[in-house]
Structure formats: structure tokens, C-alpha cells
Design a protein around this motif. Structure first.
Motif, PDB file in Angstrom:
ATOM      1  N   SER A 196     -52.053  54.855 -34.492  1.00 50.07           N
ATOM      2  CA  SER A 196     -50.724  54.339 -34.834  1.00 50.07           C
ATOM      3  C   SER A 196     -50.436  54.617 -36.298  1.00 50.07           C
ATOM      4  N   HIS A 242     -51.638  47.297 -27.790  1.00 52.39           N
ATOM      5  CA  HIS A 242     -51.657  48.762 -27.626  1.00 52.39           C
ATOM      6  C   HIS A 242     -52.799  49.182 -26.691  1.00 52.39           C
ATOM      7  N   ASP A 268     -44.377  50.573 -30.661  1.00 51.60           N
ATOM      8  CA  ASP A 268     -44.391  49.113 -30.555  1.00 51.60           C
ATOM      9  C   ASP A 268     -43.373  48.603 -29.531  1.00 51.60           C
ATOM     10  N   HIS A 273     -51.919  42.647 -32.243  1.00 49.75           N
ATOM     11  CA  HIS A 273     -51.048  43.801 -31.964  1.00 49.75           C
ATOM     12  C   HIS A 273     -51.818  44.972 -31.331  1.00 49.75           C
TER      13      HIS A 273
END
Ligand code: KG4
Ligand code: ZN
Length: 341
Positions: free
Chosen positions: A136, A115, A302, A111
Motif C-alpha cells: 500500500s 486489507h 481503501d 486497517h
């Protein structure tokens, strides 16, 4: 190469189609914020169930928007971790089921790599190498990004993430979840300097962060102000919190650029949407002559586009990372610096 990306690690279901020649063809998102709001935070089981409901309609949406049929898709990328196990399993299950049905290769993506690489989707993407400030809800890290897959941690939070500190401050101020944007808006109404909060680890000499003390300082102020705290005092407190958090993030980003000997800074993750942080970084960049790059506001939080992009970049470089073995696992905890190259 045309890649379908699926993101489901937390409370957003994101689908996208990214083409290495033509760029981002379509992306669609469903945010579960409204559903989790009444609980004051993400409820994992509800998140998983909602991903199940949303993922296929969003798939139809992006395929219709891009006017793409399954034979045109070359590979499917999904978020394999880190994140909520049940939520990750939905994206992983759907990605692998589609890949099996359509006879396509599949690739699991980290993930945070999504980003980190998301500013490459911008019209004027930064060149490698660069320093990335990842901010985040779950992570706060400064990374040296040498190339796709070559990441070195320069510094990270020792406790709360920046987004978590925003969210907890919001709760203390009686604002809705998720707190980041709400605290940011309230801070705009506050007077700078009216309430000055500590800048944790500003002079620690390293690139690490700590935000839990800042949150405690907010709590102490809330208690001091008492239950009759007015709107102006709340705004001043929000301002004090934002100014402290931003000063630490800006100062450590400058120090990271210096240490890495680089002049390009990339900001990624939900807190990268923060207006005051962007203002602070832009001012520092002008003064100290470095460039700062942000993903589009819509791609800061996201989304599936960053996962499709990361999948395409990986498969272009390392075609053998494409899997045709549709037995899948998810990695709720996964260190970014251990990724395969
Ligand atoms: O990257 P992200 O969407 O999800 C994670 O991977 O965690 O980041 C979500 C975090 C939340 O903590 C949210 O409050 C914060 O990003 N956030 C903001 C803003 N927009 C989102 N924080 C400060 N200012 C904002 N404008
Ligand atoms: Zn994220």
C-alpha cells in the motif's frame, strides 16, 4: 451477523454493510484524491474535515442501497489504526456515537487486517493458510496468515513503501498525485530494457524490501536526462521503474511461499491494483504452480467493506471483543502482529 464498517484512516471515506450469510450488501466510497491533488499529497487536516462532511451521507447511501434500518445492524466496525490521527478520530467518533445511539457493540479494526482479509470477499475466496503480499501507500509486507488474527511478518520494507515509491517516482516524472496508476499507465508506453534500474535487495537472502534506492535511481536518471526530457524518455524511465519494482515484489513473494511452505498467495493494498504486478505474479503462479488471489479492483484500495468483513470475522470468533464502552482511542501506529485473538 450484519456489520456496518467505517474506514477513514487516510484519504478515502468508506462505508459498507457486510452480512455473514448474504455477503457484501452495499459499499460506498468517497475519495479525496481530487482535493489533495493540488498539494501533491494528502493534507491531514483537510482529510479529517472532509471525512466529517462525507461520513453520514455515505452511511445513508449504504443503508438505502441495502434496504437496512438500524435495528437490523448487529455491530459497528471502524478502522482504529494505523493512519492519520485526525482522520481516524472521525471514523472512531462516528462509529461510537452510532453504537451508543443504537445500542450496538463496536469493534476497532486494524486497517491492514482489513486489507489482508479483503480477498475473502471475492467469489472464490482463498482458504487459510496463505502468504499475503501487502503493498500500500504506507506499507510493504509479506505476512504468513494462518487464520483470522494469526499473522506473522516474513519480511517488510526497510524504508519506503512500494506505493510511496510509485508516488515519488510520479512526482519526479511530473505526474499527478496519486502516482501509482499514472506511472503504471506511462510505463505501458515505454520500451522494456531501454532504461534498466537497480533491483534493491533482490539477492539479500531475506524477505525484506528497500525502495528508497530505487527512487534515488529514478532521480539520478531524471537529472541525467535534463529539463528537456521528452515523453518517450519519461515513458522508458517509468517502464524501468515499474519493471524493477515488480521484479523484486514477485521474486520475494515466490521466496516467501517457499519459506512458508504454502501455495496460496494473496495480494492486498493499493499497489495490488497494479497491472504489471498482476501480470508478473500471474505468470510466476502459472510457472511455479501456486495460486494467486486478488480482491476486486474496487476493493484493492481503501474501503469500508474490508473493515466490515474483518469486524464480522472477529466477532464471530471472539464475541467478547465487542465493546459496549463507547470511550474510544485511535492507534495511528499499530503493529499488525500484536493484534488480540
Ligand atoms: O491501500 P491504499 O489505498 O492506501 C494505503 O493504505 O496506503 O494504497 C494507496 C497506494 C498509493 O501509493 C497509490 O499510488 C498506490 O496505492 N496505487 C497504485 C495503483 N493504484 C493505487 N500503485 C501502482 N499501480 C496502481 N494501479
Ligand atoms: Zn490501505
Amino acid at each position: 451477523m450484519l456489520v456496518l464498517g467505517i474506514e477513514s484512516s487516510c484519504d478515502e471515506t468508506g462505508l459498507a454493510l457486510y452480512d455473514t450469510e448474504r455477503g457484501l450488501l452495499a459499499h460506498a466510497l468517497h475519495s479525496q484524491i481530487a482535493m489533495h491533488r493540488e498539494y501533491g499529497g494528502v493534507v491531514p487536516e483537510l482529510a479529517s474535515r472532509d471525512h466529517i462532511r462525507r461520513v453520514l451521507p455515505l452511511l445513508s447511501e449504504v443503508m438505502a442501497e441495502a434496504q437496512v434500518q438500524s435495528p437490523a445492524i448487529d455491530a459497528i466496525a471502524f478502522t482504529q489504526g494505523p493512519g492519520l490521527a485526525g482522520a481516524l478520530l472521525v471514523g472512531a467518533g462516528v462509529a461510537n456515537a452510532l453504537a451508543l445511539a443504537w445500542n450496538k457493540p463496536v469493534i476497532g479494526i486494524h486497517h491492514l487486517e482489513g486489507h489482508l482479509l479483503s480477498p475473502l470477499l471475492a467469489d472464490a475466496p482463498p482458504a487459510f493458510p496463505f502468504v499475503a503480499l501487502l503493498v500500500s501507500g504506507g506499507h510493504t509486507q509479506l505476512m504468513r496468515v494462518t487464520d483470522v488474527g494469526v499473522y506473522e511478518t516474513l519480511g517488510e520494507t526497510l524504508d519506503d513503501a512500494a506505493g510511496e515509491a510509485f508516488d515519488k517516482t510520479a512526482k519526479l516524472l511530473g505526474l499527478d498525485y496519486p502516482g501509482g496508476p499514472a506511472v503504471s499507465r506511462l510505463a505501458e508506453l515505454g520500451t522494456p530494457g531501454a532504461i534498466v534500474l537497480p533491483r534493491p535487495m533482490l539477492h539479500s537472502g531475506d524477505l525484506d524490501f528497500s525502495f528508497s534506492g530505487l527512487k534515488t535511481a529514478v532521480l539520478t536518471q531524471v537529472r541525467k536526462l535534463g529539463s528537456t526530457v521528452g515523453e518517450k524518455a519519461k515513458a522508458d524511465l517509468a517502464r524501468g521503474f515499474v519493471d524493477a519494482a515488480v521484479e523484486v515484489l514477485v521474486s520475494k513473494s515466490i521466496a516467501a511461499l517457499k519459506q512458508a511452505g504454502l501455495e496460496r498467495l494473496v495480494v492486498a493494498g493499493g499497489v495490488g491494483a497494479n497491472r504489471q504486478l498482476r501480470e508478473g505474479l500471474n505468470a510466476a503462479a502459472k510457472k511455479r504452480r501456486f495460486s494467486v488471489h486478488y480482491p476486486d479492483l474496487a476493493l484493492c484500495t481503501d474501503n469500508g467493506a474490508m473493515i466490515a468483513l474483518a469486524g464480522a470475522l472477529r466477532l464471530a470468533r471472539w464475541p467478547d471483543q465487542a465493546s459496549h464502552d463507547y470511550g474510544f482511542t485511535v492507534k495511528p501506529r499499530w503493529d499488525l502482529t500484536t493484534l488480540a485473538q
